[in-house]
Scaffold this motif. Structure first.
Motif, PDB file in Angstrom:
ATOM      1  N   TRP A 199       0.830  -1.200   0.000  1.00 23.61           N
ATOM      2  CA  TRP A 199       0.000   0.000   0.000  1.00 23.61           C
ATOM      3  C   TRP A 199       0.866   1.251   0.000  1.00 23.61           C
ATOM      4  O   TRP A 199       0.559   2.220  -0.684  1.00 23.61           O
ATOM      5  CB  TRP A 199      -0.925   0.016   1.205  1.00 23.61           C
ATOM      6  N   ARG A 200       1.927   1.227   0.761  1.00 19.66           N
ATOM      7  CA  ARG A 200       2.840   2.379   0.772  1.00 19.66           C
ATOM      8  C   ARG A 200       3.490   2.563  -0.588  1.00 19.66           C
ATOM      9  O   ARG A 200       3.635   3.682  -1.074  1.00 19.66           O
ATOM     10  CB  ARG A 200       3.925   2.193   1.840  1.00 19.66           C
ATOM     11  N   GLN A 239      -3.014   9.637  -0.816  1.00 20.97           N
ATOM     12  CA  GLN A 239      -4.286   9.972  -1.457  1.00 20.97           C
ATOM     13  C   GLN A 239      -5.259  10.520  -0.413  1.00 20.97           C
ATOM     14  O   GLN A 239      -5.353   9.994   0.697  1.00 20.97           O
ATOM     15  CB  GLN A 239      -4.881   8.733  -2.126  1.00 20.97           C
ATOM     16  N   HIS A 285      -7.728   8.343   1.671  1.00 20.52           N
ATOM     17  CA  HIS A 285      -7.162   7.399   2.633  1.00 20.52           C
ATOM     18  C   HIS A 285      -6.510   8.085   3.835  1.00 20.52           C
ATOM     19  O   HIS A 285      -5.940   7.423   4.676  1.00 20.52           O
ATOM     20  CB  HIS A 285      -6.123   6.490   1.961  1.00 20.52           C
ATOM     21  N   TYR A 331      -0.981   4.831  -1.423  1.00 18.12           N
ATOM     22  CA  TYR A 331      -2.311   5.033  -0.828  1.00 18.12           C
ATOM     23  C   TYR A 331      -2.289   6.040   0.317  1.00 18.12           C
ATOM     24  O   TYR A 331      -3.247   6.771   0.507  1.00 18.12           O
ATOM     25  CB  TYR A 331      -2.883   3.711  -0.308  1.00 18.12           C
ATOM     26  N   HIS A 332      -1.221   6.086   1.061  1.00 20.37           N
ATOM     27  CA  HIS A 332      -1.145   6.988   2.216  1.00 20.37           C
ATOM     28  C   HIS A 332      -1.107   8.463   1.800  1.00 20.37           C
ATOM     29  O   HIS A 332      -1.345   9.338   2.606  1.00 20.37           O
ATOM     30  CB  HIS A 332       0.073   6.644   3.079  1.00 20.37           C
TER      31      HIS A 332
END
Length: 160
Positions: free
Chosen positions: A142-143, A150, A153, A147-148
């Motif tokens: 995810w990192r 966006q 999120h 995603y962090h």
């Protein structure tokens, strides 16, 4: 115990810290533990002392007792910090705290064990001198995907 063993190591030339710690632990367990003679599995400690053997195990392996691979300056530095800090910080120096963060629950302490590693967890290890952050494989992906960063999120902070 940690402060006492470090002082004894500095002041007594023929002092064996491992043996002294083992004797102290045995003495404490025989005094405050409950057991039936000739039945090792019957041994129990009061809940107040239940984690003490684990701390002694970690103390035996710590940089305060095992000085091999440390310079005399490093050893003196670690012992000086141990003697200056309060009990809570000293305990973290001896047995680091491991906190688990996941989407399924809030932050919680977990055991210093390989079983604490999971794909959807972030582990934070605090050893007082060093902090290590471990990302499980799912979190790492995810990192990597960003995603962090966006907006959908991002975590919204609660007001207290």
């Amino acid at each position: 115990m940690a402060r006492q063993v470090s002082i004894k190591m500095e002041n007594e030339a023929e002092f064996d810290p491992i043996r002294w710690l083992d004797k102290s632990l045995i003495h404490l367990c025989s005094r405050f533990g409950e057991y039936q003679k000739d039945a090792p599995s019957s041994f129990t400690l009061s809940p107040r002392f239940s984690i003490f053997p684990q701390f002694m195990f970690n103390l035996r392996r710590s940089q305060f007792v095992q000085v091999f691979n440390n310079s005399p300056d490093e050893t003196a530095y670690f012992r000086m910090i141990l003697n200056r800090e309060n009990v809570a910080n000293s305990v973290v120096m001896i047995q680091p705290s491991l906190i688990s963060y996941s989407f399924h629950s809030g932050p919680e302490p977990v055991l210093l064990d390989v079983a604490s590693i999971a794909a959807d967890r972030i582990l934070l290890l605090d050893s007082y001198f060093i902090i290590v952050i471990f990302h499980g494989s799912t979190i790492a992906q995810w990192r990597k995907a960003g995603y962090h960063e966006q907006p959908e999120h991002q975590v919204t902070r609660c007001k207290k």
